[in-house]
Design a protein around this motif. Structure first.
Motif, PDB file in Angstrom:
ATOM      1  N   LEU A 145      -8.723  -3.307  12.969  1.00 47.45           N
ATOM      2  CA  LEU A 145      -9.333  -2.274  14.154  1.00 47.45           C
ATOM      3  C   LEU A 145     -10.703  -1.990  14.121  1.00 47.45           C
ATOM      4  O   LEU A 145     -11.266  -1.966  15.357  1.00 47.45           O
ATOM      5  CB  LEU A 145      -8.167  -1.429  14.975  1.00 47.45           C
ATOM      6  N   ALA A 146     -11.010  -1.559  12.957  1.00 52.33           N
ATOM      7  CA  ALA A 146     -12.591  -1.009  12.824  1.00 52.33           C
ATOM      8  C   ALA A 146     -13.009  -1.331  12.208  1.00 52.33           C
ATOM      9  O   ALA A 146     -12.890  -2.631  11.749  1.00 52.33           O
ATOM     10  CB  ALA A 146     -11.995   0.031  12.083  1.00 52.33           C
ATOM     11  N   ASP A 147     -14.447  -0.589  11.743  1.00 55.99           N
ATOM     12  CA  ASP A 147     -15.204  -1.242  10.819  1.00 55.99           C
ATOM     13  C   ASP A 147     -15.318  -0.616   9.675  1.00 55.99           C
ATOM     14  O   ASP A 147     -14.196   0.332   8.786  1.00 55.99           O
ATOM     15  CB  ASP A 147     -16.684  -0.467  11.367  1.00 55.99           C
ATOM     16  N   LEU A 148     -14.927  -2.168   8.710  1.00 54.61           N
ATOM     17  CA  LEU A 148     -14.576  -1.888   7.673  1.00 54.61           C
ATOM     18  C   LEU A 148     -15.046  -0.807   6.557  1.00 54.61           C
ATOM     19  O   LEU A 148     -14.645   0.066   6.011  1.00 54.61           O
ATOM     20  CB  LEU A 148     -14.748  -3.128   6.909  1.00 54.61           C
ATOM     21  N   GLY A 149     -16.613  -0.304   6.842  1.00 53.79           N
ATOM     22  CA  GLY A 149     -17.980   0.380   6.497  1.00 53.79           C
ATOM     23  C   GLY A 149     -16.788   1.855   5.982  1.00 53.79           C
ATOM     24  O   GLY A 149     -16.131   2.829   5.890  1.00 53.79           O
ATOM     25  N   ASP A 150     -16.604   2.535   7.708  1.00 47.48           N
ATOM     26  CA  ASP A 150     -15.842   3.649   7.796  1.00 47.48           C
ATOM     27  C   ASP A 150     -14.619   3.412   7.683  1.00 47.48           C
ATOM     28  O   ASP A 150     -14.339   4.550   6.803  1.00 47.48           O
ATOM     29  CB  ASP A 150     -15.739   3.108   9.768  1.00 47.48           C
ATOM     30  N   GLU A 151     -13.488   2.599   8.333  1.00 50.87           N
ATOM     31  CA  GLU A 151     -12.184   3.092   6.829  1.00 50.87           C
ATOM     32  C   GLU A 151     -12.009   3.306   5.272  1.00 50.87           C
ATOM     33  O   GLU A 151     -11.608   3.851   4.735  1.00 50.87           O
ATOM     34  CB  GLU A 151     -11.398   1.333   7.328  1.00 50.87           C
ATOM     35  N   VAL A 152     -12.988   2.982   4.916  1.00 52.45           N
ATOM     36  CA  VAL A 152     -13.622   2.330   3.606  1.00 52.45           C
ATOM     37  C   VAL A 152     -14.102   3.582   3.200  1.00 52.45           C
ATOM     38  O   VAL A 152     -13.295   4.348   2.104  1.00 52.45           O
ATOM     39  CB  VAL A 152     -13.816   1.298   2.621  1.00 52.45           C
ATOM     40  N   ARG A 153     -15.048   3.909   3.653  1.00 51.93           N
ATOM     41  CA  ARG A 153     -15.352   5.516   3.476  1.00 51.93           C
ATOM     42  C   ARG A 153     -13.591   6.269   3.893  1.00 51.93           C
ATOM     43  O   ARG A 153     -14.331   7.049   2.496  1.00 51.93           O
ATOM     44  CB  ARG A 153     -16.259   5.656   3.947  1.00 51.93           C
ATOM     45  N   VAL A 154     -13.592   6.387   4.466  1.00 52.73           N
ATOM     46  CA  VAL A 154     -12.536   7.433   4.609  1.00 52.73           C
ATOM     47  C   VAL A 154     -11.370   7.327   3.176  1.00 52.73           C
ATOM     48  O   VAL A 154     -10.869   8.469   2.788  1.00 52.73           O
ATOM     49  CB  VAL A 154     -11.133   6.853   5.928  1.00 52.73           C
ATOM     50  N   LEU A 155     -11.135   6.159   3.629  1.00 54.16           N
ATOM     51  CA  LEU A 155      -9.769   5.878   2.253  1.00 54.16           C
ATOM     52  C   LEU A 155     -10.482   6.626   1.005  1.00 54.16           C
ATOM     53  O   LEU A 155      -9.452   7.416   0.363  1.00 54.16           O
ATOM     54  CB  LEU A 155      -9.384   4.079   1.738  1.00 54.16           C
ATOM     55  N   SER A 156     -12.045   5.770   0.554  1.00 49.57           N
ATOM     56  CA  SER A 156     -12.265   7.073  -0.679  1.00 49.57           C
ATOM     57  C   SER A 156     -12.283   8.229  -0.745  1.00 49.57           C
ATOM     58  O   SER A 156     -12.625   9.062  -1.901  1.00 49.57           O
ATOM     59  CB  SER A 156     -13.703   5.395  -0.806  1.00 49.57           C
TER      60      SER A 156
END
Ligand code: CP
Length: 314
Positions: free
Chosen positions: A84-95
């Motif tokens: 649903l979201a921007d890949l970069g935003d979600e990866v930054r959070v996961l990391s």
């Protein structure tokens, strides 16, 4: 930009020869002395983010992390908000939660976007262009069996795909010669810069004819094959016509008892295998087959990759 100084594993092309050789050596030591590493990543977390199914990559990651004293978390892409979201935003959070991420994403461009956004090392868990975790395992398996990598002659037979690319890149780092006898290149995987570099180094040759197989295999230490049809398409009705075309085209390239009769070579396949297509079922259990050792080695090798990315002491 986030994470630019982090060592990721998006493709083996970006790793130094020293990183590759150290990981291969350490994977063999981990297999021999697992207890020595049982607290090496104590308190650390590995997230596994998968858009596609997996047995080996997922289990080697989860179980390997437990065996290193850490914790693993599996994320099926469809049950997250990644879609649903921007890949970069979600990866930054996961990391910001996890210390390492294995990402099995369809598109290599998305793996690169993930690495760019991540504050933790990203491991490419197999995309349309590369499968570096598999390539490092294959180096370990060949080294374990033959005692060397430099000068080994490996012949890859079938469709020139992500796995073949990682073998070619692995050969370039270690002096292992890779010949691809492939009637077709998977268009999404084609990497002319890699083929040119490996060819210029004298470590890569390419042929398209099944008639070449006997002569090439007679000079080979290892024969390797993989599915003719990417796993997500194998049972897809929309791919049925293309599947039939490929089966007809690739049938002469099948690894079977007749093809390897009297040949002194090792047989590899990254699995999952489609019995009766790229390889006959009996070949998996042939005395020359290392296929199940190769699959087991995914565990030891993936642990070694984690330690390399963590810059763990010897
Ligand atoms: N060889 C490999 O990557 O296996 P999985 O797809 O089961 O992870």
């Amino acid at each position: 930009m986030y994470g630019t100084s982090i060592l990721h594993l998006t493709t083996l092309k970006d790793w130094s020869e020293a990183d590759v050789l150290r990981t291969v050596e350490r994977s063999i030591d981990i297999k021999r002395n697992p207890r020595h590493y049982s607290a090496a990543l104590s308190g650390k977390t590995l997230a596994l983010l998968f858009q596609k199914t997996s047995t080996r990559t997922r289990c080697a990651g989860e179980i390997g992390m437990t065996q290193l004293g850490g914790h693993a978390l599996y994320l099926d892409w469809r049950n997250t908000n990644f879609g649903l979201a921007d890949l970069g935003d979600e990866v930054r959070v996961l990391s910001s939660y996890a210390d390492f991420i294995v990402a099995r994403l369809m598109q290599h461009d998305d793996v690169l976007r993930a690495a760019e956004a991540s504050t933790a090392p990203i491991m490419n868990g197999c995309c349309n262009r590369y499968h570096p975790l598999q390539g490092l395992t294959d180096l370990m398996t060949v080294h374990e069996a033959l005692g060397r990598l430099e000068g080994v002659r490996l012949t890859y037979v079938g469709v020139l795909n992500n796995v073949a690319n990682s073998l070619i890149a692995a050969g370039l780092k270690t002096g292992m010669h890779v010949t691809c006898i492939c009637p077709e290149v998977n268009p999404a995987a084609r990497d002319e810069a890699l083929y040119s570099e490996a060819s210029a180094a004298g470590l890569y040759e390419y042929g398209e004819e099944a008639e070449q197989l006997q002569d090439v295999l007679a000079q080979s230490d290892v024969v390797y094959t993989d599915t003719w049809i990417d796993m997500e398409f194998f049972t897809d009705p929309a791919f049925a016509e293309e599947k039939e075309r490929r089966i007809a085209l690739f049938q002469p390239f099948q690894i079977n008892a007749d093809l390897v009769q009297n040949l002194d070579l090792k047989i590899l396949h990254c699995l999952p295998a489609h019995h009766g297509y790229e390889i006959t079922g009996d070949m998996l259990h042939d005395p020359r087959s290392l296929i199940f050792t190769q699959a087991e080695n995914r565990l030891h090798s993936q642990k070694a990759v984690l330690l390399q990315l963590a810059n763990a002491p010897e």
